[in-house]
Design a protein around this motif. Structure first.
Motif, mmCIF file in Angstrom:
data_model
loop_
_atom_site.group_PDB
_atom_site.id
_atom_site.type_symbol
_atom_site.label_atom_id
_atom_site.label_comp_id
_atom_site.label_asym_id
_atom_site.label_seq_id
_atom_site.Cartn_x
_atom_site.Cartn_y
_atom_site.Cartn_z
ATOM 1 N N ALA A 19 41.495 42.907 53.467
ATOM 2 C CA ALA A 19 41.635 42.497 52.078
ATOM 3 C C ALA A 19 42.962 42.558 51.430
ATOM 4 O O ALA A 19 43.314 42.193 50.382
ATOM 5 N N ARG A 20 43.920 43.527 52.020
ATOM 6 C CA ARG A 20 45.172 43.413 51.414
ATOM 7 C C ARG A 20 46.092 42.362 51.623
ATOM 8 O O ARG A 20 46.926 41.908 50.729
ATOM 9 N N HIS A 21 45.713 41.180 52.408
ATOM 10 C CA HIS A 21 46.370 40.144 52.663
ATOM 11 C C HIS A 21 45.531 38.749 51.928
ATOM 12 O O HIS A 21 46.146 38.014 51.300
ATOM 13 N N LEU A 27 31.462 41.324 51.060
ATOM 14 C CA LEU A 27 30.570 41.936 52.053
ATOM 15 C C LEU A 27 29.434 41.515 51.780
ATOM 16 O O LEU A 27 28.654 41.849 50.540
ATOM 17 N N ASN A 28 28.387 41.365 52.699
ATOM 18 C CA ASN A 28 26.987 40.851 52.324
ATOM 19 C C ASN A 28 26.691 40.144 51.009
ATOM 20 O O ASN A 28 26.077 40.613 50.243
ATOM 21 N N GLY A 29 27.581 39.118 50.632
ATOM 22 C CA GLY A 29 27.426 38.464 49.595
ATOM 23 C C GLY A 29 28.161 38.891 48.308
ATOM 24 O O GLY A 29 28.091 38.369 47.338
ATOM 25 N N ASN A 30 28.791 40.145 48.403
ATOM 26 C CA ASN A 30 29.222 40.783 47.232
ATOM 27 C C ASN A 30 30.623 40.742 47.340
ATOM 28 O O ASN A 30 31.298 41.237 48.333
ATOM 29 N N THR A 31 31.429 40.344 46.165
ATOM 30 C CA THR A 31 32.767 40.013 46.191
ATOM 31 C C THR A 31 33.375 41.449 45.843
ATOM 32 O O THR A 31 33.016 41.909 44.732
ATOM 33 N N TYR A 32 34.479 42.320 46.385
ATOM 34 C CA TYR A 32 35.079 43.228 46.003
ATOM 35 C C TYR A 32 36.624 42.898 45.850
ATOM 36 O O TYR A 32 37.136 41.995 46.606
ATOM 37 N N VAL A 33 37.196 43.201 44.858
ATOM 38 C CA VAL A 33 38.536 42.678 44.322
ATOM 39 C C VAL A 33 39.403 44.297 44.370
ATOM 40 O O VAL A 33 39.010 45.184 43.749
ATOM 41 N N ASP A 68 41.718 50.484 44.500
ATOM 42 C CA ASP A 68 40.409 50.537 45.149
ATOM 43 C C ASP A 68 39.782 48.878 45.020
ATOM 44 O O ASP A 68 40.383 48.062 44.361
ATOM 45 N N LEU A 69 39.081 48.804 45.967
ATOM 46 C CA LEU A 69 38.200 47.694 45.984
ATOM 47 C C LEU A 69 36.961 47.977 45.226
ATOM 48 O O LEU A 69 36.433 48.912 45.286
#
Length: 111
Positions: A19-21, A27-33, A68-69
């Motif tokens: 994710a740092r890139h 993940l499993n259809g859920n987006t974490y930013v 954080d994600l």
């Protein structure tokens, strides 16, 4: 209920560190930013047109600061209450709808 927040010390030492890139991961259809402790996303911190832009040659999130994600759907709540309160809400298993009501992002349901 999905995981709402993944602390940096967890995701940076795992396969999620990719994710740092990209600034985000799905993940499993859920987006974490990736966001800072105030709920400002890495994209807002890096966008010259954003009011949160940190400027050229500056780090978007300084070393030692939380990165954080956060589940994308929870970002408005995170921005409103900050990191500590979001962690408290998540630990108490408050739903997104309840959290939005608590922080004034949605009108309370009539009983």
């Amino acid at each position: 209920m999905n995981v709402v927040l993944i602390p940096e010390e967890v995701w940076m030492n795992s396969q999620l560190s990719i994710a740092r890139h990209y600034g985000r991961i799905t993940l499993n259809g859920n987006t974490y930013v990736i966001c800072n402790k105030n709920g400002v996303t890495i994209f807002e911190l890096s966008d010259p047109d954003s009011k949160y832009y940190v400027g050229d040659n500056n780090k978007a999130i300084e070393a030692g600061e939380p990165a954080d994600l956060v589940l994308e759907s929870w970002m408005p709540v995170y921005k409103k209450v900050g990191r500590d309160k979001l962690i408290e809400l998540a630990c108490n298993r408050v739903s997104l709808e309840e959290a939005k009501e608590l922080v004034g992002l949605r009108k309370k349901k009539k009983k």
